[in-house]
Enzyme design. Sequence first.
Site, PDB file in Angstrom:
ATOM      1  N   SER A   1       0.731  -1.121  -0.058  1.00 38.89           N
ATOM      2  CA  SER A   1       0.134   0.061  -0.076  1.00 38.89           C
ATOM      3  C   SER A   1       0.768   1.251  -0.034  1.00 38.89           C
ATOM      4  O   SER A   1       0.358   2.221  -0.679  1.00 38.89           O
ATOM      5  CB  SER A   1      -0.949  -0.021   1.125  1.00 38.89           C
ATOM      6  OG  SER A   1      -0.180  -0.130   2.655  1.00 38.89           O
TER       7      SER A   1
ATOM      8  N   ASP B   1      -4.266   6.666   9.919  1.00 34.76           N
ATOM      9  CA  ASP B   1      -4.249   5.523  10.540  1.00 34.76           C
ATOM     10  C   ASP B   1      -2.930   4.770  11.215  1.00 34.76           C
ATOM     11  O   ASP B   1      -3.006   3.820  11.691  1.00 34.76           O
ATOM     12  CB  ASP B   1      -4.702   4.518   9.363  1.00 34.76           C
ATOM     13  CG  ASP B   1      -3.785   4.128   8.284  1.00 34.76           C
ATOM     14  OD1 ASP B   1      -2.794   4.834   8.434  1.00 34.76           O
ATOM     15  OD2 ASP B   1      -4.346   3.799   7.086  1.00 34.76           O
TER      16      ASP B   1
ATOM     17  N   HIS C   1       0.262   4.191   7.210  1.00 30.62           N
ATOM     18  CA  HIS C   1       0.538   4.700   5.835  1.00 30.62           C
ATOM     19  C   HIS C   1       0.866   5.932   5.926  1.00 30.62           C
ATOM     20  O   HIS C   1       0.690   6.758   6.597  1.00 30.62           O
ATOM     21  CB  HIS C   1      -0.766   4.625   4.970  1.00 30.62           C
ATOM     22  CG  HIS C   1      -1.356   3.303   4.577  1.00 30.62           C
ATOM     23  ND1 HIS C   1      -2.595   2.900   5.327  1.00 30.62           N
ATOM     24  CD2 HIS C   1      -1.013   2.263   4.188  1.00 30.62           C
ATOM     25  CE1 HIS C   1      -2.662   1.524   5.007  1.00 30.62           C
ATOM     26  NE2 HIS C   1      -1.952   1.150   4.313  1.00 30.62           N
TER      27      HIS C   1
END
Length: 288
Positions: A35, A260, A263
Site C-alpha cells: 500500500s 491510521d 500509511h
Amino acid sequence: MVLLQLSVLLCMILFSPSLSGATSPTNIFILAGQSNMAGRGGVEKIQNGKLVWDGKVPLECLSNPSILRLNPERQWEIAHEPLHLGIDISHTPGIGPGIPFAHQFKEKAGQKAGIVGLVPCARGGTLIEQWMKNPSNPSATFYQNFIERIKTSEKEGGVVRALFWYQGESDAAMNDTAQRYKDNLKKFITDIRNDIKPRFLPVIIVKISLYDFFMKHDTHNLPAVRAAEDAVQKELPDIITIDSRELPVNFTTFEGFSWDRGHFNTETEIVLGKWLADTYLAHYGHLL
C-alpha cells in the site's frame, strides 16, 4: 506576442502526448509492492467509515504530458493521481511516490529523461508469496500479470530501467512468513530477471519500517524482514536498498503518517518519490 503564443501551442500539439496516451515512453519504471507504494496520501475516513481520497494534488504530483502510466488495460495514457487507480483494486489509492519520482527524475536527468513511463503494479495488504511465480499455488495470482505488464510496457520501443519494490509489512506480521522472506524475495527477483531476459533490471528495495498491524497477529517479526532485505542486497547483483526509517516520519508522534498511523501521508510519499529518483540516478544514471 500572438505569434509567440501560437508557436508554443503548435509545439505542444506536435510534440506532446495526446490525452489518449498515443505517445510511448522512453524510460520506463515499474512500481510494485504494497500500500505505501500504491499510495495512501490524502486518503481519509469519512463519517460512515468509508475511505475516500481527498482529491488534493500537490505541485509535485501534477500531470505532465511527458509522464505516462500504463493503465489497467495496458495502454499508455498521461499519468494522473491516484496513479494506482484501477490497479490496487479493492482499496482506495491516493498519492504515492510514482509521479513525484517522475518529476524529480525529469528535473535531475534533463533531456536524457525523455518521456517517462510509470507501470503501477502495487497491491495493498499482499504477502510476497502471492507475488511469486508458483503455478501450484492458486492464491499466487499476480506474477503472470506482473510480467505481462512489464513486457507490454516495452513494446513501443521504451526501455525498462528499474523495478521499485516496497513490500513486506504483511510478511512481517507473522513470524513464519517473516522467516521465509529472504528466500522468497530472492526467488521472486531471480524469476523476474529470468523471465524478462535479456533486459537488465536493477531493483531498488524500500526497506520496511513497520509490520502490518492491521492483520492483528501476535507473532510479528519486523527485524527478520528488514534483515532479509539487507541480505538480498548482498547476495544478488544490482540490488539497492533505501531505508524508510530515514524518511521524515516520527514513530512516537506519528508525524509523516496518515490518520491510521500505518500509511505515509502525502508529504512523506513525495519525499520517497524524490529519493527513489535520486537513488536511481546516483547508481544508474550513466546508462540513460
